[in-house]
Write a protein that holds these residues in place. Structure first.
Motif, PDB file in Angstrom:
ATOM      1  N   PHE A 418       2.753   5.366  -8.046  1.00 52.54           N
ATOM      2  CA  PHE A 418       2.185   5.399  -6.695  1.00 52.54           C
ATOM      3  C   PHE A 418       0.694   5.726  -6.650  1.00 52.54           C
ATOM      4  O   PHE A 418       0.125   5.778  -5.564  1.00 52.54           O
ATOM      5  CB  PHE A 418       2.964   6.394  -5.834  1.00 52.54           C
ATOM      6  N   HIS A 419       0.062   5.946  -7.804  1.00 49.27           N
ATOM      7  CA  HIS A 419      -1.384   6.193  -7.754  1.00 49.27           C
ATOM      8  C   HIS A 419      -2.144   4.922  -7.405  1.00 49.27           C
ATOM      9  O   HIS A 419      -3.314   4.972  -7.015  1.00 49.27           O
ATOM     10  CB  HIS A 419      -1.881   6.754  -9.085  1.00 49.27           C
ATOM     11  N   SER A 420      -1.489   3.777  -7.539  1.00 49.28           N
ATOM     12  CA  SER A 420      -2.089   2.504  -7.144  1.00 49.28           C
ATOM     13  C   SER A 420      -1.756   2.231  -5.678  1.00 49.28           C
ATOM     14  O   SER A 420      -0.578   2.161  -5.300  1.00 49.28           O
ATOM     15  CB  SER A 420      -1.550   1.362  -8.021  1.00 49.28           C
ATOM     16  N   GLY A 421      -2.778   2.083  -4.860  1.00 44.85           N
ATOM     17  CA  GLY A 421      -2.540   1.779  -3.459  1.00 44.85           C
ATOM     18  C   GLY A 421      -1.819   0.459  -3.269  1.00 44.85           C
ATOM     19  O   GLY A 421      -1.020   0.303  -2.338  1.00 44.85           O
ATOM     20  N   ILE A 422      -2.072  -0.497  -4.166  1.00 41.71           N
ATOM     21  CA  ILE A 422      -1.428  -1.799  -4.068  1.00 41.71           C
ATOM     22  C   ILE A 422       0.073  -1.683  -4.267  1.00 41.71           C
ATOM     23  O   ILE A 422       0.874  -2.178  -3.465  1.00 41.71           O
ATOM     24  CB  ILE A 422      -2.035  -2.784  -5.089  1.00 41.71           C
ATOM     25  N   SER A 423       0.480  -1.024  -5.356  1.00 39.59           N
ATOM     26  CA  SER A 423       1.915  -0.885  -5.605  1.00 39.59           C
ATOM     27  C   SER A 423       2.561   0.017  -4.558  1.00 39.59           C
ATOM     28  O   SER A 423       3.711  -0.217  -4.152  1.00 39.59           O
ATOM     29  CB  SER A 423       2.157  -0.328  -7.017  1.00 39.59           C
ATOM     30  N   SER A 424       1.858   1.045  -4.075  1.00 37.14           N
ATOM     31  CA  SER A 424       2.403   1.926  -3.038  1.00 37.14           C
ATOM     32  C   SER A 424       2.702   1.137  -1.772  1.00 37.14           C
ATOM     33  O   SER A 424       3.794   1.239  -1.202  1.00 37.14           O
ATOM     34  CB  SER A 424       1.411   3.051  -2.719  1.00 37.14           C
ATOM     35  N   ALA A 425       1.733   0.350  -1.313  1.00 39.26           N
ATOM     36  CA  ALA A 425       1.926  -0.431  -0.089  1.00 39.26           C
ATOM     37  C   ALA A 425       3.016  -1.484  -0.271  1.00 39.26           C
ATOM     38  O   ALA A 425       3.826  -1.713   0.629  1.00 39.26           O
ATOM     39  CB  ALA A 425       0.609  -1.092   0.319  1.00 39.26           C
ATOM     40  N   ALA A 426       3.039  -2.129  -1.450  1.00 34.75           N
ATOM     41  CA  ALA A 426       4.040  -3.169  -1.699  1.00 34.75           C
ATOM     42  C   ALA A 426       5.447  -2.582  -1.688  1.00 34.75           C
ATOM     43  O   ALA A 426       6.360  -3.135  -1.051  1.00 34.75           O
ATOM     44  CB  ALA A 426       3.760  -3.852  -3.038  1.00 34.75           C
ATOM     45  N   ILE A 427       5.635  -1.466  -2.369  1.00 38.74           N
ATOM     46  CA  ILE A 427       6.962  -0.850  -2.432  1.00 38.74           C
ATOM     47  C   ILE A 427       7.412  -0.400  -1.049  1.00 38.74           C
ATOM     48  O   ILE A 427       8.560  -0.620  -0.638  1.00 38.74           O
ATOM     49  CB  ILE A 427       6.943   0.336  -3.423  1.00 38.74           C
ATOM     50  N   MET A 428       6.514   0.223  -0.278  1.00 36.10           N
ATOM     51  CA  MET A 428       6.872   0.704   1.047  1.00 36.10           C
ATOM     52  C   MET A 428       7.176  -0.470   1.990  1.00 36.10           C
ATOM     53  O   MET A 428       8.152  -0.428   2.758  1.00 36.10           O
ATOM     54  CB  MET A 428       5.743   1.558   1.617  1.00 36.10           C
ATOM     55  N   ALA A 429       6.378  -1.521   1.937  1.00 32.42           N
ATOM     56  CA  ALA A 429       6.600  -2.673   2.815  1.00 32.42           C
ATOM     57  C   ALA A 429       7.930  -3.353   2.496  1.00 32.42           C
ATOM     58  O   ALA A 429       8.681  -3.729   3.403  1.00 32.42           O
ATOM     59  CB  ALA A 429       5.443  -3.667   2.682  1.00 32.42           C
ATOM     60  N   ILE A 430       8.228  -3.501   1.211  1.00 29.86           N
ATOM     61  CA  ILE A 430       9.495  -4.128   0.820  1.00 29.86           C
ATOM     62  C   ILE A 430      10.667  -3.262   1.270  1.00 29.86           C
ATOM     63  O   ILE A 430      11.655  -3.757   1.828  1.00 29.86           O
ATOM     64  CB  ILE A 430       9.534  -4.345  -0.708  1.00 29.86           C
ATOM     65  N   PHE A 431      10.575  -1.954   1.032  1.00 29.94           N
ATOM     66  CA  PHE A 431      11.666  -1.037   1.389  1.00 29.94           C
ATOM     67  C   PHE A 431      11.907  -1.028   2.899  1.00 29.94           C
ATOM     68  O   PHE A 431      13.050  -1.153   3.362  1.00 29.94           O
ATOM     69  CB  PHE A 431      11.328   0.366   0.896  1.00 29.94           C
ATOM     70  N   LEU A 432      10.846  -0.902   3.685  1.00 26.33           N
ATOM     71  CA  LEU A 432      11.014  -0.845   5.139  1.00 26.33           C
ATOM     72  C   LEU A 432      11.465  -2.183   5.711  1.00 26.33           C
ATOM     73  O   LEU A 432      12.241  -2.223   6.672  1.00 26.33           O
ATOM     74  CB  LEU A 432       9.699  -0.403   5.795  1.00 26.33           C
ATOM     75  N   ASN A 433      11.000  -3.273   5.130  1.00 32.06           N
ATOM     76  CA  ASN A 433      11.464  -4.581   5.584  1.00 32.06           C
ATOM     77  C   ASN A 433      12.963  -4.745   5.325  1.00 32.06           C
ATOM     78  O   ASN A 433      13.701  -5.272   6.165  1.00 32.06           O
ATOM     79  CB  ASN A 433      10.678  -5.678   4.871  1.00 32.06           C
ATOM     80  N   LEU A 434      13.418  -4.283   4.162  1.00 27.96           N
ATOM     81  CA  LEU A 434      14.856  -4.318   3.868  1.00 27.96           C
ATOM     82  C   LEU A 434      15.628  -3.427   4.836  1.00 27.96           C
ATOM     83  O   LEU A 434      16.669  -3.813   5.373  1.00 27.96           O
ATOM     84  CB  LEU A 434      15.104  -3.869   2.428  1.00 27.96           C
ATOM     85  N   LEU A 435      15.102  -2.236   5.063  1.00 31.42           N
ATOM     86  CA  LEU A 435      15.807  -1.248   5.872  1.00 31.42           C
ATOM     87  C   LEU A 435      15.980  -1.705   7.313  1.00 31.42           C
ATOM     88  O   LEU A 435      17.053  -1.540   7.902  1.00 31.42           O
ATOM     89  CB  LEU A 435      15.045   0.087   5.821  1.00 31.42           C
ATOM     90  N   PHE A 436      14.949  -2.278   7.895  1.00 32.76           N
ATOM     91  CA  PHE A 436      14.976  -2.595   9.320  1.00 32.76           C
ATOM     92  C   PHE A 436      15.244  -4.066   9.635  1.00 32.76           C
ATOM     93  O   PHE A 436      15.768  -4.371  10.706  1.00 32.76           O
ATOM     94  CB  PHE A 436      13.657  -2.172   9.977  1.00 32.76           C
ATOM     95  N   ASN A 437      14.884  -4.976   8.728  1.00 35.63           N
ATOM     96  CA  ASN A 437      15.032  -6.391   9.035  1.00 35.63           C
ATOM     97  C   ASN A 437      16.161  -7.087   8.282  1.00 35.63           C
ATOM     98  O   ASN A 437      16.526  -8.211   8.624  1.00 35.63           O
ATOM     99  CB  ASN A 437      13.724  -7.140   8.772  1.00 35.63           C
ATOM    100  N   HIS A 438      16.689  -6.451   7.243  1.00 36.80           N
ATOM    101  CA  HIS A 438      17.808  -7.027   6.507  1.00 36.80           C
ATOM    102  C   HIS A 438      19.083  -6.206   6.722  1.00 36.80           C
ATOM    103  O   HIS A 438      20.139  -6.767   7.002  1.00 36.80           O
ATOM    104  CB  HIS A 438      17.476  -7.133   5.014  1.00 36.80           C
ATOM    105  N   PHE A 439      18.982  -4.890   6.595  1.00 36.14           N
ATOM    106  CA  PHE A 439      20.121  -4.019   6.884  1.00 36.14           C
ATOM    107  C   PHE A 439      20.007  -3.572   8.347  1.00 36.14           C
ATOM    108  O   PHE A 439      19.541  -2.468   8.639  1.00 36.14           O
ATOM    109  CB  PHE A 439      20.136  -2.817   5.943  1.00 36.14           C
ATOM    110  N   THR A 440      20.407  -4.445   9.243  1.00 40.28           N
ATOM    111  CA  THR A 440      20.155  -4.226  10.677  1.00 40.28           C
ATOM    112  C   THR A 440      21.196  -3.347  11.356  1.00 40.28           C
ATOM    113  O   THR A 440      21.079  -3.079  12.553  1.00 40.28           O
ATOM    114  CB  THR A 440      20.105  -5.585  11.400  1.00 40.28           C
ATOM    115  N   LEU A 441      22.216  -2.898  10.631  1.00 39.26           N
ATOM    116  CA  LEU A 441      23.245  -2.062  11.236  1.00 39.26           C
ATOM    117  C   LEU A 441      22.625  -0.791  11.802  1.00 39.26           C
ATOM    118  O   LEU A 441      21.921  -0.056  11.103  1.00 39.26           O
ATOM    119  CB  LEU A 441      24.315  -1.701  10.204  1.00 39.26           C
ATOM    120  N   GLY A 442      22.879  -0.533  13.083  1.00 35.33           N
ATOM    121  CA  GLY A 442      22.363   0.677  13.721  1.00 35.33           C
ATOM    122  C   GLY A 442      21.016   0.507  14.383  1.00 35.33           C
ATOM    123  O   GLY A 442      20.529   1.428  15.042  1.00 35.33           O
TER     124      GLY A 442
END
Length: 521
Positions: A418-442
């Motif tokens: 996570f010291h790389s801003g690029i990898s930090s943003a990529a990981i967070m964007a992928i995770f949140l996109n999965l959480l809210f736009n793919h796993f839509t339950l709730g």
């Protein structure tokens, strides 16, 4: 018919355009000048950390140039199963610097051979797992790629600032008005050439500004080319000059984390440049690019170099010049190979003042961020969590930029990722996109106060087909005579759009549903 029109008429991919030898040489050199400072920085840092002599550090630099050139050729021209055939410049990755310095300082005293062994072993593991990474394109919608591209540009801004200040923070003139003034003049030249020049001059504005800025620096006594003649003119790369690689489990494990970060960043760069030049990047093409990245990293230690990755600043150069040809970048790869064989040419380019690079870098890196913002403008923010996903991901990616020591007390493996801003943003964007736009339950109908507070707007194409007197009642559309007008469903919109544009005023019309009575007057 010129080359450009011939390619266009053949319907080829934009990256397959061949501009001719002269243009390839000019634009290829521009790519080399853009990334030269970055590609030599890693061997300089590691050579000093390993207490190598100046001549041995020179060999590290030559090896990095040579290996980067070969990796660029592999990535751009490609072989079966290797190379994404996109305009991407490869070079030594910054993501592994901290880990490699830690390996150099380890108690087992492995030195450079231990670093090279760890790179080779980790790259082999990365090569084996690329099929997993090549199937994640469905998780990189414009929201994710836009966040990553924007973060790449913003992450590189501190680099441009350091270059503009002189590059060497220990130098007496670091941050002086002379250095910053030279960077500012270079920036002004870029803008003037872009505004006043022809299309060809505008595309070469970065290269020409560097040449003019360097000549100005020579006239002001701020550039020194006296040492260009020192050292050999020709130096063939020596295989395993620093000894046979050694393999230590701890070093390999720590380097595997670096390889994972490299895979994420390279995936982002491949998708980013595909978005910029508007070409298709599917899972197969992404996998070919990642395999080329890992194969290059596996073979680079043979020549005395380290992990290879795509250079984000050259993605910015593609965006700012609009030159999409992979053959241009392949020509840059040939330049890098030549520089690795002819140290005298490398010394000439190394003599370009860092402040000149800073002035040009401000435009380059800013263009990357602007390209990301343009991609984010394509995202639908209506009644979903996309706005807060973008905001959180960008904020998370800015943490290591705003506070470089933010992860200082975290576990080393976490900080490496996570010291790389690029990898930090990529990981967070992928995770949140999965959480809210793919796993839509709730998910709630009104998921965010940001969404609820956003301005209500309608697209012009949604209302362009309405006629005077049309009105909605109970979710149905009627014309002024009370006749119901059929409303196409959302999925029919794309297939019927061209037909609807040509239809007569009384034909079936596409519009938005609404249950509230309203009238068009």
């Amino acid at each position: 018919m010129n080359t450009r029109s011939a390619v266009a008429s053949a319907g080829q991919r934009p990256e397959d355009e061949n501009l001719g030898i002269g243009a390839n040489l000019a634009y290829g050199l521009q790519h080399v000048l853009t990334m030269y400072g970055g590609i030599v920085a890693v061997p300089l840092i590691l050579g000093q950390a390993a207490a190598l002599s100046p001549s041995e550090i020179g060999l590290l630099i030559a090896a990095s140039l040579f290996a980067g050139g070969l990796a660029t050729l592999l990535q751009t021209l490609g072989l079966p199963f290797f190379g994404c055939q996109l305009p991407l410049v490869q070079g030594v990755s910054f993501s592994g610097v901290a880990t490699m310095i830690a390996i150099l300082g380890a108690g087992d005293g492995g030195g450079i051979p231990a670093v090279l062994g760890a790179v080779m072993a980790a790259a082999l593991i990365g090569l084996l797992i690329t099929p997993v990474f090549s199937r994640i394109t469905q998780f990189f919608p414009p929201m994710v790629t836009g966040v990553v591209i924007t973060t790449i540009g913003l992450t590189l801004m501190p680099v441009a600032a350091r270059w503009a200040m002189g590059g060497n923070s220990h130098a007496a003139d670091f941050g002086s008005m002379a250095n910053i003034g030279l960077a500012a003049v270079t920036l002004v030249i870029v803008l003037l050439l872009s505004k006043l020049g022809s299309a060809s001059i505008s595309r070469l504005s970065i290269l020409l500004s560097m040449v003019i800025g360097t000549l100005l620096a020579v006239a002001l006594g701020m550039a020194d080319f006296s040492t260009v003649g020192d050292g050999p003119l020709l130096a063939l790369p020596a295989l395993f000059h620093f000894g046979a690689p050694t393999f230590h489990v701890a070093a390999i494990v720590s380097m595997c984390i670096v390889i994972m970060v490299t895979l994420v960043e390279t995936s982002a760069d491949i998708l980013a440049v595909g978005e910029i030049i508007e070409t298709k990047v599917d899972s197969q093409r992404l996998g070919n690019g990642l395999r080329a990245d890992m194969l290059s990293s596996l073979l680079a230690p043979i020549f005395g170099s380290f992990t290879q990755s795509a250079f984000a600043q050259n993605v910015g150069l593609v965006a700012v010049t609009g030159v999409k040809s992979r053959y241009v970048v392949a020509t840059g790869g040939l330049f890098l190979v030549t520089l690795g064989l002819l140290p005298v040419m490398g010394r000439v380019i190394a003599a370009v003042p860092t402040a000149v690079l800073g002035g040009a870098g401000l435009v380059l890196f800013g263009t990357v961020a602007a390209s990301g913002i343009r991609t984010l403008s394509k995202v639908d923010y209506r009644n979903n969590m996309n706005l807060i996903i973008v905001a959180t991901s960008l904020g998370f990616g800015m943490l290591p930029i705003a506070a470089p020591n933010f992860y200082e007390h975290f576990p080393s493996w976490f900080a490496t990722i996570f010291h790389s801003g690029i990898s930090s943003a990529a990981i967070m964007a992928i995770f949140l996109n999965l959480l809210f736009n793919h796993f839509t339950l709730g998910n709630s109908d009104q998921q965010s106060v940001f969404v609820a507070a956003s301005e209500r707007t309608l697209r012009y194409q949604d209302i362009a087909a309405l006629n005077d007197g049309d009105y909605f009642l109970d979710g149905k559309l009627y014309d002024k005579d009370g006749n119901q007008v059929p409303v196409l469903g959302e999925h029919a919109h794309d297939s019927e759009h061209a037909h609807a544009d040509r239809a007569a005023p009384k034909a079936t019309r596409q519009t938005s549903d609404s249950s509230a009575p309203s009238r068009v007057s």
